[in-house]
Design a protein around this motif. Structure first.
Motif, mmCIF file in Angstrom:
data_model
loop_
_atom_site.group_PDB
_atom_site.id
_atom_site.type_symbol
_atom_site.label_atom_id
_atom_site.label_comp_id
_atom_site.label_asym_id
_atom_site.label_seq_id
_atom_site.Cartn_x
_atom_site.Cartn_y
_atom_site.Cartn_z
ATOM 1 N N THR B 111 16.684 47.423 -15.231
ATOM 2 C CA THR B 111 16.530 46.065 -15.762
ATOM 3 C C THR B 111 17.851 45.308 -15.659
ATOM 4 O OG1 THR B 111 15.004 47.022 -17.361
ATOM 5 C CG2 THR B 111 15.698 44.756 -17.746
ATOM 6 N N ALA B 112 18.932 45.955 -16.119
ATOM 7 C CA ALA B 112 20.243 45.319 -16.079
ATOM 8 C C ALA B 112 20.639 45.007 -14.641
ATOM 9 C CB ALA B 112 21.282 46.235 -16.722
ATOM 10 N N TYR B 113 20.379 45.938 -13.754
ATOM 11 C CA TYR B 113 20.718 45.742 -12.347
ATOM 12 C C TYR B 113 19.937 44.561 -11.776
ATOM 13 C CZ TYR B 113 21.754 46.865 -7.509
ATOM 14 O OH TYR B 113 22.196 46.815 -6.212
ATOM 15 N N PHE B 114 18.653 44.519 -12.148
ATOM 16 C CA PHE B 114 17.809 43.424 -11.684
ATOM 17 C C PHE B 114 18.395 42.089 -12.126
ATOM 18 C CE2 PHE B 114 14.465 40.367 -12.693
ATOM 19 C CZ PHE B 114 13.818 40.256 -11.476
ATOM 20 N N ILE B 115 18.722 41.987 -13.414
ATOM 21 C CA ILE B 115 19.240 40.712 -13.918
ATOM 22 C C ILE B 115 20.555 40.359 -13.233
ATOM 23 C CG2 ILE B 115 20.051 39.472 -15.958
ATOM 24 C CD1 ILE B 115 18.269 41.226 -17.637
ATOM 25 N N ALA B 116 21.433 41.358 -13.103
ATOM 26 C CA ALA B 116 22.758 41.078 -12.546
ATOM 27 C C ALA B 116 22.693 40.681 -11.079
ATOM 28 C CB ALA B 116 23.668 42.296 -12.712
ATOM 29 N N THR B 117 21.603 41.019 -10.402
ATOM 30 C CA THR B 117 21.521 40.669 -8.989
ATOM 31 C C THR B 117 20.686 39.415 -8.753
ATOM 32 O OG1 THR B 117 19.723 42.265 -8.807
ATOM 33 C CG2 THR B 117 21.884 42.988 -8.077
ATOM 34 N N ARG B 118 20.244 38.764 -9.829
ATOM 35 C CA ARG B 118 19.563 37.471 -9.659
ATOM 36 C C ARG B 118 20.609 36.414 -9.317
ATOM 37 N NH1 ARG B 118 15.656 38.950 -7.776
ATOM 38 N NH2 ARG B 118 16.697 40.919 -7.987
ATOM 39 N N PRO B 119 20.151 35.265 -8.769
ATOM 40 C CA PRO B 119 21.091 34.154 -8.560
ATOM 41 C C PRO B 119 21.738 33.766 -9.891
ATOM 42 C CG PRO B 119 18.966 33.672 -7.546
ATOM 43 C CD PRO B 119 18.805 34.958 -8.274
ATOM 44 N N GLU B 120 22.976 33.334 -9.790
ATOM 45 C CA GLU B 120 23.772 33.136 -10.989
ATOM 46 C C GLU B 120 23.082 32.288 -12.056
ATOM 47 O OE1 GLU B 120 27.686 32.883 -9.789
ATOM 48 O OE2 GLU B 120 28.467 32.209 -11.718
ATOM 49 N N ARG B 121 22.367 31.273 -11.629
ATOM 50 C CA ARG B 121 21.805 30.356 -12.618
ATOM 51 C C ARG B 121 20.669 30.977 -13.426
ATOM 52 N NH1 ARG B 121 20.010 25.373 -9.783
ATOM 53 N NH2 ARG B 121 20.751 26.521 -7.990
ATOM 54 N N SER B 122 19.882 31.858 -12.793
ATOM 55 C CA SER B 122 18.736 32.408 -13.525
ATOM 56 C C SER B 122 19.114 33.612 -14.382
ATOM 57 C CB SER B 122 17.614 32.769 -12.548
ATOM 58 O OG SER B 122 18.100 33.575 -11.523
ATOM 59 N N ARG B 123 20.356 34.130 -14.203
ATOM 60 C CA ARG B 123 20.758 35.296 -14.988
ATOM 61 C C ARG B 123 20.716 35.020 -16.478
ATOM 62 N NH1 ARG B 123 26.163 36.636 -11.856
ATOM 63 N NH2 ARG B 123 25.207 36.617 -9.800
#
Ligand SMILES: Nc1ncnc2c1ncn2[C@@H]1O[C@H](COP(=O)(O)OP(=O)(O)OP(=O)(O)O)[C@@H](O)[C@H]1O
Ligand SMILES: [Mg+2]
Lengths: 363, 308
Positions: B111-123
Motif C-alpha cells: 500500500t505504502a509503495y503504491f501511494i509513494a509511486t503515484r504522481p506527486e499531486r495524488s499522493r
C-alpha cells in the motif's frame, strides 16, 4: 557504412511519444561494434530518452531496436546485456564499493567469491582498489563516478550506456576522466554509447557522433566530418564556433558555386548537393580557416575593418566588419604569430578563406 | 531506534553547542512529564500492597509480582509453583501482536509503495483516504467491526447471498477476529512511515538494479528493502507495541478465550474488583518485555548491518 563492420545497436525508425508530445521522431541509426559512439545535442533534444529506450527503461512507441541482430525492445531491462552508467551514479548506498561492483555478477548467478574476485579486478582497472570496503557516501564525486563505471563494466556488457557521466565533475577531473574513459573503451573493446551536450567532449572522445536536436537526428558521422562538413545550420552552429554568412547562389559549375553576399561582395566555394542556383542559403566558415593579410591574395579576398582582438590562450580571435556590414571572426593561432601579422583595431585587412573551408548549408 | 538504523544523518555543528542545551529543554520537559513520571509511578505502585476496593496501601510488598509468576494454592500457604496462567496470556499476546505486525507489513508495504509511486499531486489524496477511517473513535470502529463480522452480520449475509458459502463463517470470538481487529486498528502506523521512506527513495537505484540483471524480486530484496529499512522498522514497532497492549480488539472481537495482556491490565483498574499493584506489576513486566524485544531486534539489525 561498410558491410563487414558488425552493427552492435540498430535503432530502426524509433519513435517516442509522451501523450501527444513527441520526444523522438523516427530515429534510425546503427552503432558499430567496438565503437565510441556519442549522442550529442542540446538539453531536451531526447538523448536520455533514446539511451533509456536502449537500456529498457522506456518503452518504444513505434519502431524497433536490435542488439547484435536480436530484437530487444520488448525485453525488460534486466534481460538486456547492456549496462548503464547513470548521470547521478545511482550507487547502492548500503553496499560497500566492492559489493556495488560485484552486484551485477551476483545477479547473473556467479558465486559471491567469483563476483568479489572480478569486482576487485574492476576496481583495479579504475584505480580504486584501496576504497573497496568503503560506502559510496565516503567517496568523492570523481571516485563515485569511477565506481559506477566499474560496476557497469564488471558484467562485461556487450554495450555500455553512459548518460552525461562527467557532467558533475570539475573541468580538470573531467578532462582526466575523458582520457581514462577513452582508454578503458579501447582496452575492453566494449561498444560505448555516450551522451553529452558538450560538443568539445564529443569531438575529443568519439569515433562517431550523432547530432540531435528536438527529437530528430541532424547528422551522423566522424567528429572531423561533422566539424568540417556540417549538413545544416543547426550542426554548423552547435559544433564549434563558426561564421555564418547569408549568401545567394549565382552559379553552380561542376563542383564550384559562385555566391554573392549583400552589398555586392562575391565569393566562390565548393558546391553542395541539393543547393541550386538562385538558392538563398547560409555559408559556414570556421574562424581558424580564415587568413588575414594586408593585400588581397585572390579573387575571394574580402576587405574588412578590424574591430578588436581577443586573446584566448592558444589563439587570438580578431573581430572584423566586412564592407557590407556583416561581422566575421578570424582565429589566429598564437604559435603562428611570428609569421602572421596581427592587425590593430581600426586597421583595414583582407580576409581570405582557406581552400575547401567554406561550406554551403542546405537549411 | 529508527534513527539509529538510518545511515545518513548530519552531525550537529559545534556552533550550536551552547544553544542546544536550552533548545532541548522543552523535549526534556515533555519526556519527564509524559515518560519518566508515569513509569516511575507505575514502578512504585507495583511494589505496594493492594486495597480491596481498588487503590493501594502504602506498604512495600512483592505480592503483585509473586501473584504473577507463582501459584501458592488457594490459601497462599502451599510451596510456590510456577503459575502459567499469566505467562501464557503474555505469550499469546506477543504472538498475536507479532502476527498482526506481519499481517500489517504484508498489506501495508505494498500500500505504502503504491501511494509513494503515484504522481506527486495524488499522493496527498491517497494518504488522506487511508487516514479517513481513523477519524472515527477506535471503540466505535471496533464495535462496527464486531457487527460486520457477526454470524448474522452483513459480511456473512453477503457471502451466503452470493453463494460462496452455505453456513455463516464463525469469525467473531476467534483469533482471526482479533487479528483483523488489530490489523485494522493500527494499519496506518505501518503505512505512513513506510510511505515516508519509500517517497524519499531514489528510484534510479531500482533502475540501476534492473540494469545489473536483478529481477523485480531481487531488486526488492537487495536494494529497495535495505534502503527503506528504517521506515519498515519504525512501522513494525508502531504496530507491534500498541497491538501488544491492546484491549479493545481482543475484548470485543476475541471473547473470553482470546484474552490479551491489555485486557488483563485493564481489568485491574476497573471498578472495585481491581488490583492496582498487580496491574502496575503486569504493566512493568510488559514494558520490560517490549524493551528486551526491541533491544534484541536492534542488536540483530546492527549485526546484520556489519555482516553485509
Ligand atoms: N516522462 C516524461 N513525460 C513527458 N515528457 C518527457 C518525459 N521524459 C522526458 N520528456 C521530454 O522529452 C524530451 C527529451 O527529454 P530527454 O530527457 O531525453 O532530454 P535530454 O536530451 O537528455 O536533455 P538533457 O541534456 O537536459 O538531459 C524533453 O522535452 C522532455 O521534456
Ligand atoms: Mg539527459
Amino acid at each position: 557504412m561498410t558491410d563487414d563492420t558488425q552493427i552492435a545497436v540498430d535503432v530502426r525508425d524509433a519513435v517516442k511519444r509522451y501523450g501527444d508530445f513527441t520526444a523522438l521522431q523516427q530515429i534510425s541509426l546503427g552503432i558499430r561494434d567496438n565503437e565510441f559512439f556519442t549522442l550529442l545535442g542540446p538539453s531536451g533534444c531526447g538523448k536520455t530518452t533514446l539511451l533509456r529506450m536502449i537500456a529498457g527503461f522506456e518503452d518504444v512507441t513505434e519502431g524497433a531496436i536490435f542488439l547484435y541482430g536480436d530484437e530487444i525492445e520488448t525485453l525488460p531491462p534486466h534481460q538486456r546485456p547492456v549496462n548503464t552508467v547513470f548521470q547521478n551514479y545511482a550507487l547502492f548506498p548500503h553496499m560497500t564499493v566492492l559489493e556495488n561492483v560485484g552486484f551485477g555478477l551476483e545477479m547473473l548467478g556467479q558465486s559471491k567469491a567469483a563476483a568479489r574476485t572480478r569486482a576487485a579486478e574492476m576496481l583495479e582497472l579504475v584505480q580504486l582498489s584501496q576504497f573497496a570496503s568503503r560506502k559510496p557516501a565516503q567517496l568523492s564525486g570523481g571516485q563515485q563516478q569511477r565506481v559506477a563505471l566499474a560496476r557497469a563494466l564488471a558484467p562485461a556488457p556487450k554495450v555500455l550506456l553512459l548518460d552525461e557521466p562527467l557532467s558533475a565533475l570539475d573541468q580538470k577531473l573531467r578532462k582526466a576522466m575523458q582520457i581514462e574513459l577513452k582508454h578503458i573503451q579501447r582496452e575492453t573493446g566494449i561498444t560505448f554509447i555516450f551522451v553529452t551536450h558538450d560538443q568539445e567532449e564529443a569531438l575529443t572522445m568519439s569515433d562517431r557522433i550523432a547530432v540531435m536536436s528536438a527529437g530528430e537526428l541532424q547528422q551522423l558521422g566522424a567528429p572531423r566530418d561533422i566539424y568540417e562538413l556540417p549538413r545544416n545550420m543547426f550542426v554548423a552552429d552547435f559544433i564549434g564556433d563558426t561564421n555564418l554568412l547569408e549568401v545567394t547562389v549565382d552559379e553552380v559549375t561542376e563542383c564550384r558555386a559562385a555566391c554573392s553576399l549583400d552589398g555586392g561582395l562575391t565569393l566562390s566555394c565548393e558546391a553542395v548537393e541539393g543547393v541550386r542556383k538562385g538558392a538563398q542559403v547560409h555559408l559556414s566558415i570556421r574562424p581558424e580557416r580564415l587568413v588575414l593579410s594586408e593585400t588581397a591574395t585572390g579573387a575571394d579576398s574580402l576587405r574588412a575593418r578590424v574591430l578588436e582582438n581577443i586573446f584566448i590562450g592558444t589563439d587570438i580571435a580578431t573581430l572584423l566588419v566586412l564592407d557590407n556590414g556583416s561581422e566575421i571572426t578570424v582565429r589566429t593561432s598564437n604559435s603562428e604569430r611570428g609569421s602572421k601579422r596581427i592587425f590593430d583595431a581600426g586597421q583595414m585587412a583582407f580576409v581570405t578563406m582557406e581552400r575547401g573551408a567554406a561550406r554551403l548549408l542546405r537549411d | 531506534m529508527a534513527g539509529g538504523a538510518a545511515s545518513s544523518g548530519s552531525t550537529a555543528s559545534d556552533t550550536y553547542a551552547g544553544a542546544r542545551h536550552w533548545l532541548l529543554m522543552p523535549s526534556w520537559f515533555v519526556l519527564l512529564i509524559f515518560v519518566a513520571a508515569p513509569v516511575a509511578m507505575m514502578l512504585v505502585y507495583s511494589f505496594l500492597t493492594k486495597e480491596f476496593r481498588g487503590g493501594v496501601i502504602w506498604e512495600f510488598s512483592l505480592g503483585a509480582y509473586d501473584q504473577f509468576f507463582f501459584d501458592r494454592g488457594l490459601f497462599g500457604d502451599d510451596p510456590p509453583q510456577i503459575d502459567w496462567t499469566y505467562i501464557n496470556i503474555f505469550w499469546r499476546s506477543i504472538w498475536q501482536a507479532g502476527l498482526a505486525t506481519v499481517l500489517s507489513l504484508l498489506i501495508g508495504f505494498p500500500t505504502a509503495y503504491f501511494i509513494a509511486t503515484r504522481p506527486e499531486r495524488s499522493r496527498a489524496l491517497w494518504v488522506f483516504v487511508i487516514t479517513i477511517p481513523y477519524w472515527v473513535n477506535l471503540l466505535i470502529r471496533t464495535v462496527s467491526m464486531k457487527f460486520l463480522l457477526r454470524d448474522q452480520g452483513p459480511m456473512n449475509d453477503f457471502l451466503i447471498w452470493t453463494g460462496v458459502i452455505d453456513d455463516p463463517l464463525r469469525i467473531i470470538n476467534t483469533n482471526l477476529a482479533v487479528q483483523l481487529g488489530l490489523f485494522y486498528s493500527y494499519l496506518p502506523f505501518m503505512v505512513l512511515p513506510i510511505y515516508a521512506a519509500v517517497e524519499r527513495y531514489n528510484f534510479t537505484l531500482s533502475e540501476a538494479a534492473a540494469d545489473l540483471y536483478a529481477s523485480k524480486w531481487a531488486t526488492l530484496r537487495r536494494v529497495l528493502l535495505p534502503a527503506v529499512k528504517p521506515g519498515v522498522i519504525a512501522g513494525c514497532i508502531l504496530v507491534f507495541v500498541p497491538s501488544l497492549g491492546a484491549f479493545l480488539a481482543p475484548d470485543l472481537l476475541g471473547g473470553a478465550r482470546n484474552f490479551m495482556i491489555g485486557s488483563l491490565i485493564e481489568e485491574q483498574f476497573k471498578g472495585n474488583a481491581g488490583n492496582w499493584p498487580f496491574g502496575a506489576a503486569a504493566s512493568m513486566i510488559l514494558l520490560t518485555l517490549v524493551l528486551i524485544i526491541l533491544m534484541v531486534f536492534a542488536r540483530q539489525q546492527r549485526r546484520m548491518g556489519d555482516m553485509r
